[in-house]
Scaffold this motif. Structure first.
Motif, PDB file in Angstrom:
ATOM      1  N   GLY A   1     136.430 -31.768  61.913  1.00  9.40           N
ATOM      2  CA  GLY A   1     136.605 -30.412  62.428  1.00  9.40           C
ATOM      3  C   GLY A   1     137.767 -29.706  61.757  1.00  9.40           C
ATOM      4  N   TRP A   2     137.664 -28.399  61.727  1.00  7.34           N
ATOM      5  CA  TRP A   2     138.770 -27.542  61.273  1.00  7.34           C
ATOM      6  C   TRP A   2     139.259 -26.728  62.461  1.00  7.34           C
ATOM      7  N   PHE A   3     140.560 -26.723  62.638  1.00  2.51           N
ATOM      8  CA  PHE A   3     141.212 -25.947  63.677  1.00  2.51           C
ATOM      9  C   PHE A   3     142.247 -25.051  63.011  1.00  2.51           C
ATOM     10  N   ARG A   4     142.697 -24.052  63.745  1.00  2.00           N
ATOM     11  CA  ARG A   4     143.773 -23.218  63.220  1.00  2.00           C
ATOM     12  C   ARG A   4     144.700 -22.803  64.348  1.00  2.00           C
ATOM     13  N   GLN A   5     145.937 -22.535  63.976  1.00  2.00           N
ATOM     14  CA  GLN A   5     146.926 -22.084  64.952  1.00  2.00           C
ATOM     15  C   GLN A   5     147.760 -20.972  64.340  1.00  2.00           C
ATOM     16  N   ALA A   6     147.656 -19.814  64.947  1.00  2.93           N
ATOM     17  CA  ALA A   6     148.439 -18.661  64.513  1.00  2.93           C
ATOM     18  C   ALA A   6     149.756 -18.648  65.293  1.00  2.93           C
ATOM     19  N   PRO A   7     150.780 -17.991  64.762  1.00  6.17           N
ATOM     20  CA  PRO A   7     152.075 -17.933  65.463  1.00  6.17           C
ATOM     21  C   PRO A   7     151.914 -17.383  66.873  1.00  6.17           C
ATOM     22  N   GLY A   8     152.467 -18.101  67.841  1.00  5.72           N
ATOM     23  CA  GLY A   8     152.438 -17.644  69.220  1.00  5.72           C
ATOM     24  C   GLY A   8     151.118 -17.828  69.927  1.00  5.72           C
ATOM     25  N   LYS A   9     150.166 -18.486  69.266  1.00  8.46           N
ATOM     26  CA  LYS A   9     148.851 -18.681  69.867  1.00  8.46           C
ATOM     27  C   LYS A   9     148.518 -20.164  69.958  1.00  8.46           C
ATOM     28  N   GLU A  10     147.553 -20.485  70.802  1.00  9.89           N
ATOM     29  CA  GLU A  10     147.102 -21.859  70.919  1.00  9.89           C
ATOM     30  C   GLU A  10     146.201 -22.220  69.733  1.00  9.89           C
ATOM     31  N   ARG A  11     146.148 -23.504  69.468  1.00  8.28           N
ATOM     32  CA  ARG A  11     145.258 -23.975  68.413  1.00  8.28           C
ATOM     33  C   ARG A  11     143.819 -23.782  68.861  1.00  8.28           C
ATOM     34  N   GLU A  12     142.976 -23.339  67.945  1.00  6.98           N
ATOM     35  CA  GLU A  12     141.577 -23.083  68.272  1.00  6.98           C
ATOM     36  C   GLU A  12     140.666 -23.748  67.249  1.00  6.98           C
ATOM     37  N   GLY A  13     139.491 -24.151  67.716  1.00  7.61           N
ATOM     38  CA  GLY A  13     138.502 -24.715  66.819  1.00  7.61           C
ATOM     39  C   GLY A  13     137.850 -23.632  65.984  1.00  7.61           C
ATOM     40  N   VAL A  14     137.642 -23.930  64.711  1.00  8.80           N
ATOM     41  CA  VAL A  14     137.069 -22.969  63.780  1.00  8.80           C
ATOM     42  C   VAL A  14     135.674 -23.402  63.339  1.00  8.80           C
ATOM     43  N   SER A  15     135.577 -24.670  62.951  1.00  5.72           N
ATOM     44  CA  SER A  15     134.308 -25.163  62.432  1.00  5.72           C
ATOM     45  C   SER A  15     134.285 -26.677  62.518  1.00  5.72           C
ATOM     46  N   CYS A  16     133.085 -27.238  62.469  1.00  8.67           N
ATOM     47  CA  CYS A  16     132.954 -28.686  62.523  1.00  8.67           C
ATOM     48  C   CYS A  16     131.654 -29.096  61.857  1.00  8.67           C
ATOM     49  N   ILE A  17     131.672 -30.315  61.282  1.00 12.14           N
ATOM     50  CA  ILE A  17     130.460 -30.861  60.692  1.00 12.14           C
ATOM     51  C   ILE A  17     130.301 -32.285  61.196  1.00 12.14           C
ATOM     52  N   SER A  18     129.134 -32.595  61.693  1.00 10.74           N
ATOM     53  CA  SER A  18     128.906 -33.927  62.222  1.00 10.74           C
ATOM     54  C   SER A  18     128.657 -34.908  61.075  1.00 10.74           C
ATOM     55  N   SER A  19     128.674 -36.191  61.407  1.00 12.48           N
ATOM     56  CA  SER A  19     128.410 -37.184  60.379  1.00 12.48           C
ATOM     57  C   SER A  19     126.966 -37.670  60.417  1.00 12.48           C
ATOM     58  N   SER A  20     126.353 -37.627  61.588  1.00  9.99           N
ATOM     59  CA  SER A  20     125.015 -38.201  61.740  1.00  9.99           C
ATOM     60  C   SER A  20     123.951 -37.435  60.959  1.00  9.99           C
ATOM     61  N   ASP A  21     123.936 -36.116  61.119  1.00 10.37           N
ATOM     62  CA  ASP A  21     122.894 -35.323  60.464  1.00 10.37           C
ATOM     63  C   ASP A  21     123.450 -34.115  59.714  1.00 10.37           C
ATOM     64  N   GLY A  22     124.773 -34.037  59.634  1.00  7.91           N
ATOM     65  CA  GLY A  22     125.389 -32.936  58.901  1.00  7.91           C
ATOM     66  C   GLY A  22     125.302 -31.596  59.604  1.00  7.91           C
ATOM     67  N   SER A  23     125.044 -31.609  60.902  1.00 10.11           N
ATOM     68  CA  SER A  23     124.995 -30.341  61.644  1.00 10.11           C
ATOM     69  C   SER A  23     126.338 -29.639  61.557  1.00 10.11           C
ATOM     70  N   THR A  24     126.280 -28.322  61.454  1.00  8.90           N
ATOM     71  CA  THR A  24     127.504 -27.533  61.325  1.00  8.90           C
ATOM     72  C   THR A  24     127.639 -26.563  62.490  1.00  8.90           C
ATOM     73  N   TYR A  25     128.889 -26.280  62.823  1.00  8.00           N
ATOM     74  CA  TYR A  25     129.200 -25.415  63.956  1.00  8.00           C
ATOM     75  C   TYR A  25     130.340 -24.489  63.563  1.00  8.00           C
ATOM     76  N   TYR A  26     130.284 -23.266  64.106  1.00  7.36           N
ATOM     77  CA  TYR A  26     131.304 -22.269  63.793  1.00  7.36           C
ATOM     78  C   TYR A  26     131.691 -21.511  65.050  1.00  7.36           C
TER      79      TYR A  26
END
Length: 123
Positions: free
Chosen positions: A35-60
């Motif tokens: 997974g990729w996450f990001r954190q901007a100054p003064g904000k909580e970390r948030e999920g950006v994208s992810c790729i599974s290992s089983s079938d390569g499914s992607t999420y945004y």
């Protein structure tokens, strides 16, 4: 030992592009969702994208859908995040994380984390 290392961040103008890389070692990369996450100054970390290992499914997340693309190369133990049409609100530290087993998650329940790479979008 386990290593997760992000690279590819930098300063880019609005509308520009970057490609982030996440190189992993020390564990069975093929069996982990990344997974990729990001954190901007003064904000909580948030999920950006992810790729599974089983079938390569992607999420945004809704904020990046249509602009970012995630992919993985298991032969190189590397995941990439292509960032296009960047906006100032994309400015953040971007983190890569690995999660076992193969399913993606938007929460912080990942096993291994990198140190992050800074992305700054500014004119």
């Amino acid at each position: 030992q386990v290593q997760v290392v992000e690279s590819g961040g930098g300063l880019v103008q609005p509308g520009g592009s970057l490609r982030l890389s996440c190189a992993a070692s020390g564990f069975s990369f093929d069996y982990y969702a990344i997974g990729w996450f990001r954190q901007a100054p003064g904000k909580e970390r948030e999920g950006v994208s992810c790729i599974s290992s089983s079938d390569g499914s992607t999420y945004y997340s809704d904020s990046v859908k249509g602009r970012f693309t995630i992919s993985r190369d298991n032969a190189k133990n590397t995941v990439y995040l292509q960032l296009n049409s960047l906006k100032p609100e994309d400015t953040a530290v971007y983190y890569c994380a690995a999660r076992f087993p193969s399913r993606c998650s938007w929460y912080n329940d990942y096993d291994y984390w990198g140190q992050g790479t800074q992305v700054t979008v500014s004119s």
